[in-house]
Scaffold this motif. Structure first.
Motif, mmCIF file in Angstrom:
data_model
loop_
_atom_site.group_PDB
_atom_site.id
_atom_site.type_symbol
_atom_site.label_atom_id
_atom_site.label_comp_id
_atom_site.label_asym_id
_atom_site.label_seq_id
_atom_site.Cartn_x
_atom_site.Cartn_y
_atom_site.Cartn_z
ATOM 1 N N ASP A 161 0.809 -1.020 0.108
ATOM 2 C CA ASP A 161 0.060 0.097 -0.038
ATOM 3 C C ASP A 161 1.071 1.308 -0.186
ATOM 4 O O ASP A 161 1.521 1.519 0.893
ATOM 5 N N ALA A 162 0.685 1.896 -0.915
ATOM 6 C CA ALA A 162 1.649 3.320 -1.289
ATOM 7 C C ALA A 162 1.169 4.214 -0.116
ATOM 8 O O ALA A 162 2.050 5.097 0.031
ATOM 9 N N ILE A 163 -0.163 4.152 0.383
ATOM 10 C CA ILE A 163 -0.324 5.224 1.375
ATOM 11 C C ILE A 163 0.476 5.058 2.642
ATOM 12 O O ILE A 163 0.992 5.720 3.468
ATOM 13 N N ILE A 164 0.673 3.583 3.242
ATOM 14 C CA ILE A 164 1.406 3.147 4.252
ATOM 15 C C ILE A 164 3.077 3.545 3.985
ATOM 16 O O ILE A 164 3.520 4.016 4.997
ATOM 17 N N LEU A 165 3.386 3.609 2.687
ATOM 18 C CA LEU A 165 4.762 3.653 2.437
ATOM 19 C C LEU A 165 4.990 5.259 2.628
ATOM 20 O O LEU A 165 5.965 5.657 3.291
ATOM 21 N N LEU A 166 4.151 6.016 1.961
ATOM 22 C CA LEU A 166 4.347 7.659 2.276
ATOM 23 C C LEU A 166 4.158 7.956 3.726
ATOM 24 O O LEU A 166 5.022 8.701 4.127
ATOM 25 N N ARG A 167 3.266 7.433 4.469
ATOM 26 C CA ARG A 167 2.757 7.927 5.708
ATOM 27 C C ARG A 167 3.929 7.304 6.795
ATOM 28 O O ARG A 167 4.188 7.975 7.772
ATOM 29 N N GLU A 168 4.308 6.184 6.569
ATOM 30 C CA GLU A 168 5.037 5.542 7.895
ATOM 31 C C GLU A 168 6.649 5.242 7.412
ATOM 32 O O GLU A 168 7.405 4.976 8.308
ATOM 33 N N MET A 169 7.008 5.254 6.012
ATOM 34 C CA MET A 169 8.524 4.751 5.743
ATOM 35 C C MET A 169 9.156 5.676 5.142
ATOM 36 O O MET A 169 10.183 5.284 4.763
ATOM 37 N N LEU A 170 8.595 7.072 4.761
ATOM 38 C CA LEU A 170 9.254 8.027 4.090
ATOM 39 C C LEU A 170 9.614 9.239 4.933
ATOM 40 O O LEU A 170 8.635 9.567 5.566
ATOM 41 N N ALA A 171 10.817 9.471 4.762
ATOM 42 C CA ALA A 171 11.002 10.781 5.793
ATOM 43 C C ALA A 171 10.527 12.031 4.810
ATOM 44 O O ALA A 171 10.320 12.265 3.745
ATOM 45 N N PRO A 172 10.292 13.099 5.598
ATOM 46 C CA PRO A 172 9.808 14.489 5.119
ATOM 47 C C PRO A 172 10.587 14.981 4.001
ATOM 48 O O PRO A 172 11.890 14.944 4.240
ATOM 49 N N ASP A 173 10.105 15.362 2.902
ATOM 50 C CA ASP A 173 10.863 15.881 1.900
ATOM 51 C C ASP A 173 12.001 15.070 1.086
ATOM 52 O O ASP A 173 12.925 15.442 0.678
ATOM 53 N N SER A 174 11.663 13.826 1.216
ATOM 54 C CA SER A 174 12.738 12.857 0.724
ATOM 55 C C SER A 174 12.504 12.337 -0.704
ATOM 56 O O SER A 174 13.442 11.811 -1.174
ATOM 57 N N LEU A 175 11.293 12.767 -1.204
ATOM 58 C CA LEU A 175 11.076 12.724 -2.874
ATOM 59 C C LEU A 175 11.554 13.686 -3.504
ATOM 60 O O LEU A 175 10.925 14.716 -3.106
ATOM 61 N N GLU A 176 11.742 13.449 -4.722
ATOM 62 C CA GLU A 176 12.032 14.401 -5.778
ATOM 63 C C GLU A 176 10.675 14.834 -6.448
ATOM 64 O O GLU A 176 10.283 15.666 -7.004
ATOM 65 N N GLY A 177 9.904 13.688 -6.558
ATOM 66 C CA GLY A 177 8.674 13.886 -7.244
ATOM 67 C C GLY A 177 7.738 12.562 -7.135
ATOM 68 O O GLY A 177 8.096 11.461 -6.365
ATOM 69 N N LEU A 178 6.516 12.737 -7.534
ATOM 70 C CA LEU A 178 5.745 11.600 -7.529
ATOM 71 C C LEU A 178 4.936 11.576 -8.817
ATOM 72 O O LEU A 178 4.515 12.530 -9.452
ATOM 73 N N ARG A 179 4.610 10.133 -9.208
ATOM 74 C CA ARG A 179 4.000 9.919 -10.719
ATOM 75 C C ARG A 179 2.967 8.932 -10.211
ATOM 76 O O ARG A 179 3.206 8.078 -9.631
ATOM 77 N N GLN A 198 -7.061 12.788 -3.907
ATOM 78 C CA GLN A 198 -8.126 13.410 -2.808
ATOM 79 C C GLN A 198 -7.239 14.547 -2.081
ATOM 80 O O GLN A 198 -5.967 14.340 -1.961
ATOM 81 N N PRO A 199 -8.073 15.397 -1.730
ATOM 82 C CA PRO A 199 -7.092 16.336 -0.676
ATOM 83 C C PRO A 199 -6.519 15.692 0.362
ATOM 84 O O PRO A 199 -5.400 16.049 0.593
ATOM 85 N N GLU A 200 -7.054 14.896 0.999
ATOM 86 C CA GLU A 200 -6.205 14.103 2.139
ATOM 87 C C GLU A 200 -5.082 13.386 1.773
ATOM 88 O O GLU A 200 -3.694 13.701 2.238
ATOM 89 N N PHE A 201 -4.735 12.675 0.541
ATOM 90 C CA PHE A 201 -3.951 12.252 -0.013
ATOM 91 C C PHE A 201 -2.806 13.296 -0.395
ATOM 92 O O PHE A 201 -1.668 13.111 -0.091
ATOM 93 N N LEU A 202 -3.142 14.294 -0.953
ATOM 94 C CA LEU A 202 -2.184 15.610 -1.386
ATOM 95 C C LEU A 202 -1.591 16.120 -0.016
ATOM 96 O O LEU A 202 -0.391 16.382 -0.077
ATOM 97 N N ASP A 203 -2.345 16.144 1.085
ATOM 98 C CA ASP A 203 -1.761 16.521 2.284
ATOM 99 C C ASP A 203 -0.643 15.851 2.755
ATOM 100 O O ASP A 203 0.522 16.267 3.061
ATOM 101 N N LEU A 204 -0.787 14.548 2.475
ATOM 102 C CA LEU A 204 0.142 13.471 2.688
ATOM 103 C C LEU A 204 1.500 13.706 1.759
ATOM 104 O O LEU A 204 2.650 13.834 2.219
ATOM 105 N N VAL A 205 1.125 13.741 0.688
ATOM 106 C CA VAL A 205 2.069 13.950 -0.322
ATOM 107 C C VAL A 205 3.066 15.133 -0.180
ATOM 108 O O VAL A 205 4.180 15.138 -0.445
ATOM 109 N N ALA A 206 2.417 16.238 0.084
ATOM 110 C CA ALA A 206 3.054 17.748 0.410
ATOM 111 C C ALA A 206 4.062 17.404 1.470
ATOM 112 O O ALA A 206 5.050 18.212 1.480
ATOM 113 N N THR A 207 4.008 16.573 2.455
ATOM 114 C CA THR A 207 5.134 16.297 3.249
ATOM 115 C C THR A 207 6.225 15.425 2.805
ATOM 116 O O THR A 207 7.076 15.408 3.682
ATOM 117 N N ARG A 208 6.063 14.864 1.848
ATOM 118 C CA ARG A 208 7.252 13.981 1.462
ATOM 119 C C ARG A 208 7.870 14.384 0.176
ATOM 120 O O ARG A 208 8.988 13.848 -0.029
#
Length: 288
Positions: A161-179, A198-208
């Motif tokens: 699950d990519a949501i778990i990866l983003l939320r639990e396993m990636l550090a803040p600002d660790s990604l160059e981008g998302l596809r 969805q807005p909630e997903f983008l909230d999470l993406v914005a931290t990574r």
């Protein structure tokens, strides 16, 4: 969505036949010995459910698909997964430099189908690492096979699950981008809540995704494209890279996939969205 066509349904038994007709096993299946009950499908490969019940149950934006794994894909999963695979179990933050063996920028790709486009992008841009996540086992095996065949050292395959990866396993600002290319559009209105963007997903993406990093989406489902555009345009952490707003031309780095070509032949309109993450002072990281 997968680049591969849907497998045909097994033939039904002829009504006049004294017993049902059973289709001959696939040649790759015939060469593989039967697996004892309870034994992992790929002992050294991806886990069936890496996160298990460690996290809350929620509406999923993906639907796991079961299809035949060829002998070549199974071989790639067995041999290459320990070095190039990542089971998304949510049990710790991933050191991306250690995972890839270098400190190059990392782009997360969610949903890669059979991996042909991912492999082509990795070959064209060896200075960028791609962490490609999917739950489709044949696609995972095929992408690993392509990476080995083409000598791609900048590809790692995530399972789960990519949501778990983003939320639990990636550090803040660790990604160059998302596809996110051709995600399931969940076309029925009652299923729209399952859509990934969805807005909630983008909230999470914005931290990574680091400030200045990009979010690139593409879909051939026009109502979903319009929703993506609305949601991304309204989010304070992202800005459209297209002057005046709207959809972006397909960037040269995104290959035309087989799935996309089939859609274009049917008259589908493919829309790309290319947004940039902007800094917002005082923004708190998203939490679970």
């Amino acid at each position: 969505m997968s680049d591969s066509p849907r497998a045909p349904e097994p033939a039904a038994g002829h009504p006049a036949s004294p017993r049902p007709h059973h289709p001959a096993p696939h040649p790759d299946e015939a060469r593989r010995p039967a697996r004892p009950k309870g034994e992992p499908r790929f002992p050294d490969g991806p886990q069936a459910d890496p996160a298990g019940s460690h996290f809350e149950r929620r509406i999923r934006s993906f639907q796991p698909r079961r299809s035949r794994v060829t002998s070549g894909q199974a071989d790639a999963l067995q041999r290459l997964w320990p070095a190039w695979g990542l089971d998304i179990d949510g049990r710790g933050v991933v050191d991306l430099a250690e995972l890839f063996g270098n400190a190059r920028p990392v782009v997360l790709e969610i949903g890669f189908g059979m991996g042909e486009a991912t492999a082509r992008m990795a070959a064209a841009d060896p200075g960028t690492n791609i962490l490609a996540v999917d739950v489709h086992t044949p696609g995972q095996g095929h992408l690993l096979h392509l990476a080995e065949r083409d000598g791609l050292t900048n590809v790692r395959v995530g399972n789960g699950d990519a949501i778990i990866l983003l939320r639990e396993m990636l550090a803040p600002d660790s990604l160059e981008g998302l596809r996110v290319y051709f995600p399931d559009p969940w076309p029925k209105k009652r299923h729209h809540k399952r859509r990934l963007i969805q807005p909630e997903f983008l909230d999470l993406v914005a931290t990574r995704v680091r400030p200045g990093g990009t979010v690139h989406c593409a879909t051939d489902w026009e109502p979903y494209a319009e929703q993506m555009l609305d949601v991304l345009s309204a989010h304070p952490d992202f800005e459209n890279t297209v002057p005046g707003g709207g959809f972006a031309p397909r960037p040269g780095f995104r290959p035309l996939t087989r799935f996309e070509g089939q859609g274009l032949e049917k008259g589908h309109v493919v829309n790309d969205l290319l947004f940039r993450r902007v800094p917002r002072p005082g923004r708190r990281p998203a939490s679970g």
